[in-house]
Design an enzyme around this catalytic site. Structure first.
Site, PDB file in Angstrom:
ATOM      1  N   LYS A  87      -0.411  11.340   5.884  1.00  0.00           N
ATOM      2  CA  LYS A  87      -0.152  10.217   6.782  1.00  0.00           C
ATOM      3  C   LYS A  87       0.500   9.065   6.001  1.00  0.00           C
ATOM      4  CE  LYS A  87      -3.391   7.433   7.174  1.00  0.00           C
ATOM      5  NZ  LYS A  87      -3.929   6.168   6.713  1.00  0.00           N
ATOM      6  N   LYS A 110       0.836  -1.207   0.000  1.00  0.00           N
ATOM      7  CA  LYS A 110       0.000   0.000   0.000  1.00  0.00           C
ATOM      8  C   LYS A 110       0.875   1.263   0.000  1.00  0.00           C
ATOM      9  CE  LYS A 110      -3.439   2.879   0.718  1.00  0.00           C
ATOM     10  NZ  LYS A 110      -4.470   3.245  -0.227  1.00  0.00           N
TER      11      LYS A 110
HETATM   12  P1  NAD Z   1     -12.769   8.444   7.777  1.00  0.00           P
HETATM   13  O1  NAD Z   1     -12.156   9.411   8.713  1.00  0.00           O
HETATM   14  O2  NAD Z   1     -13.778   8.924   6.797  1.00  0.00           O
HETATM   15  O3  NAD Z   1     -13.465   7.244   8.610  1.00  0.00           O
HETATM   16  C1  NAD Z   1     -12.919   6.679   9.766  1.00  0.00           C
HETATM   17  C2  NAD Z   1     -14.057   6.353  10.722  1.00  0.00           C
HETATM   18  O4  NAD Z   1     -13.504   5.698  11.868  1.00  0.00           O
HETATM   19  C3  NAD Z   1     -14.807   7.586  11.238  1.00  0.00           C
HETATM   20  O5  NAD Z   1     -16.191   7.414  11.064  1.00  0.00           O
HETATM   21  C4  NAD Z   1     -14.406   7.667  12.721  1.00  0.00           C
HETATM   22  O6  NAD Z   1     -15.464   8.178  13.527  1.00  0.00           O
HETATM   23  C5  NAD Z   1     -14.128   6.219  13.031  1.00  0.00           C
HETATM   24  N1  NAD Z   1     -13.183   6.016  14.138  1.00  0.00           N
HETATM   25  C6  NAD Z   1     -11.973   6.592  14.304  1.00  0.00           C
HETATM   26  N2  NAD Z   1     -11.378   6.097  15.405  1.00  0.00           N
HETATM   27  C7  NAD Z   1     -12.227   5.197  15.945  1.00  0.00           C
HETATM   28  C8  NAD Z   1     -12.176   4.333  17.068  1.00  0.00           C
HETATM   29  N3  NAD Z   1     -11.113   4.306  17.880  1.00  0.00           N
HETATM   30  N4  NAD Z   1     -13.239   3.538  17.315  1.00  0.00           N
HETATM   31  C9  NAD Z   1     -14.314   3.544  16.492  1.00  0.00           C
HETATM   32  N5  NAD Z   1     -14.421   4.329  15.395  1.00  0.00           N
HETATM   33  C10 NAD Z   1     -13.384   5.140  15.132  1.00  0.00           C
HETATM   34  O7  NAD Z   1     -11.553   7.729   7.031  1.00  0.00           O
HETATM   35  P2  NAD Z   1     -11.616   6.929   5.630  1.00  0.00           P
HETATM   36  O8  NAD Z   1     -11.442   7.880   4.514  1.00  0.00           O
HETATM   37  O9  NAD Z   1     -12.783   6.011   5.650  1.00  0.00           O
HETATM   38  O10 NAD Z   1     -10.247   6.110   5.736  1.00  0.00           O
HETATM   39  C11 NAD Z   1     -10.099   4.979   6.580  1.00  0.00           C
HETATM   40  C12 NAD Z   1      -8.762   4.313   6.262  1.00  0.00           C
HETATM   41  O11 NAD Z   1      -8.770   3.909   4.892  1.00  0.00           O
HETATM   42  C13 NAD Z   1      -7.544   5.216   6.435  1.00  0.00           C
HETATM   43  O12 NAD Z   1      -6.481   4.495   6.968  1.00  0.00           O
HETATM   44  C14 NAD Z   1      -7.251   5.675   5.017  1.00  0.00           C
HETATM   45  O13 NAD Z   1      -5.891   6.022   4.851  1.00  0.00           O
HETATM   46  C15 NAD Z   1      -7.640   4.443   4.221  1.00  0.00           C
HETATM   47  N6  NAD Z   1      -8.037   4.713   2.827  1.00  0.00           N
HETATM   48  C16 NAD Z   1      -8.891   5.747   2.531  1.00  0.00           C
HETATM   49  C17 NAD Z   1      -9.235   5.967   1.203  1.00  0.00           C
HETATM   50  C18 NAD Z   1     -10.176   7.100   0.813  1.00  0.00           C
HETATM   51  O14 NAD Z   1     -10.308   7.389  -0.394  1.00  0.00           O
HETATM   52  N7  NAD Z   1     -10.829   7.756   1.747  1.00  0.00           N
HETATM   53  C19 NAD Z   1      -8.730   5.152   0.183  1.00  0.00           C
HETATM   54  C20 NAD Z   1      -7.893   4.089   0.528  1.00  0.00           C
HETATM   55  C21 NAD Z   1      -7.549   3.872   1.853  1.00  0.00           C
END
Ligand code: NAD
Length: 301
Positions: free
Chosen positions: A248, A180
């Site tokens: 990040k 990744k």
């Molecule tokens: P986001 O911030 O939209 O969602 C994360 C969710 O986790 C939130 O709803 C938050 O309230 C919840 N959360 C955080 N800490 C928590 C905890 N301790 N307990 C319970 N819930 C908790 O983030 P995202 O965009 O969905 O990304 C999530 C992961 O996926 C990240 O690591 C990101 O790098 C990766 N990612 C994101 C994308 C993208 O396009 N957004 C693409 C590939 C990978």
């Protein structure tokens, strides 16, 4: 390549942690595939959204601990570490044989460590970060890069196939995260290359929409140009993938490169440009907003 397995998904329970931009559409695809899904997210606004969508939400980690599979999709390394913690997290409630699939993008070293802690309790752990953005999560076409024991990867294929299209076994524990990071190095470089080409064209009064169409037809085409090129042109800063998360990931790659003594000068440059955007309070914008740094450098707002 999509691999078909014949597990009856209706009998399997999945506890899902983190229903954000990515998590929510992934949850919907798991439900569509017939899994019994319960979700924990600590944000009450997210929980309300889940209620509206008639998705079962619980208000503590213990309530999902007895699931066959537990999937996490959380922002940062520290979030995953705090959830899979022996004293304060879900670990104290887990039973031997549970399979945990962490699909967040986090530190490879930390992922290996979490896996070791869980293995002591005979709980299996895969690192399985994804690529493909919110669009891929919604369409169930994510690329999923899996690290961990191969037999556990095979047992998890039915679940992974319901969320993705390219399910790749990357190798030992932590290797999914390394794949990744490699992906993110290229994502950052592709966005930067697109912004740079657009900056030159714009400075000469060229038509950016026409440039995009032209480049898509040739060897300079990229996922970024196809999916984020118009957002750059329209100055649409809405986040699918936030600048904060991009930073990040670039830092994770940079740290891993440092650990391995691998100089990555291109990565350092892209990282510096993203830091410039964050310094302008643009961390919540979509990662395509890197173009704002180029607008500033060329005084082309
Ligand atoms: P986001 O911030 O939209 O969602 C994360 C969710 O986790 C939130 O709803 C938050 O309230 C919840 N959360 C955080 N800490 C928590 C905890 N301790 N307990 C319970 N819930 C908790 O983030 P995202 O965009 O969905 O990304 C999530 C992961 O996926 C990240 O690591 C990101 O790098 C990766 N990612 C994101 C994308 C993208 O396009 N957004 C693409 C590939 C990978």
């Amino acid at each position: 390549m999509k691999i078909n397995t014949k597990i009856n998904s209706k009998n399997l329970s999945v506890g899902f942690i983190g229903a954000g931009n990515m998590g929510l559409p992934m949850i919907k695809n798991l439900i569509k595939a017939g899994f019994n899904v319960k979700v924990f997210d600590w944000n009450i606004k997210v929980t309300k959204k889940l209620d509206k969508e008639k998705i079962i939400a619980v208000n503590n980690l213990r309530a999902i601990a007895k699931s066959d599979f537990i999937i996490s999709m959380l922002p940062n390394t520290t979030d995953v570490e705090s959830v899979f913690n022996n004293e304060t997290g879900i670990n104290q409630f887990l039973s031997p044989g549970t399979i945990i699939i962490d699909m967040s993008t986090i530190s490879s070293t930390s992922s290996i460590q979490i896996g070791k802690i869980l293995q002591k309790k005979q709980i299996e752990f895969l690192d399985a970060p994804v690529s493909g953005g919110v669009k891929g999560a919604t369409n169930g076409t994510l690329s999923i890069m899996v690290g961990g024991k191969k037999e556990i990867y095979k047992k998890s294929l039915d679940i992974l196939n319901s969320m993705g299209k390219n399910i790749i076994y990357a190798g030992k524990s932590g290797m999914g995260q390394i794949f990744k990071m490699c992906n993110q190095i290229m994502v950052g470089s592709h966005i930067q290359a697109m912004c740079e080409a657009f900056a030159l064209c714009k400075s000469k009064g060229g038509n950016l929409a026409l440039l995009r169409e032209t480049l898509i037809g040739g060897s300079a085409n990229s996922w970024m140009l196809e999916n984020l090129g118009n957002a750059v042109i329209d100055k649409n800063e809405k986040a699918g993938f936030r600048i904060d998360l991009q930073l990040k990931d670039l830092k994770l790659a940079s740290d891993a490169a440092f650990e391995g003594g691998v100089p990555l000068p291109g990565l350092s440059l892209v990282l510096a440009l993203y830091l410039e955007t964050r310094a302008h309070n643009e961390g919540k914008n979509g990662n395509q907003s890197l173009f704002k740094a180029y607008d500033r450098m060329t005084n082309q707002n």
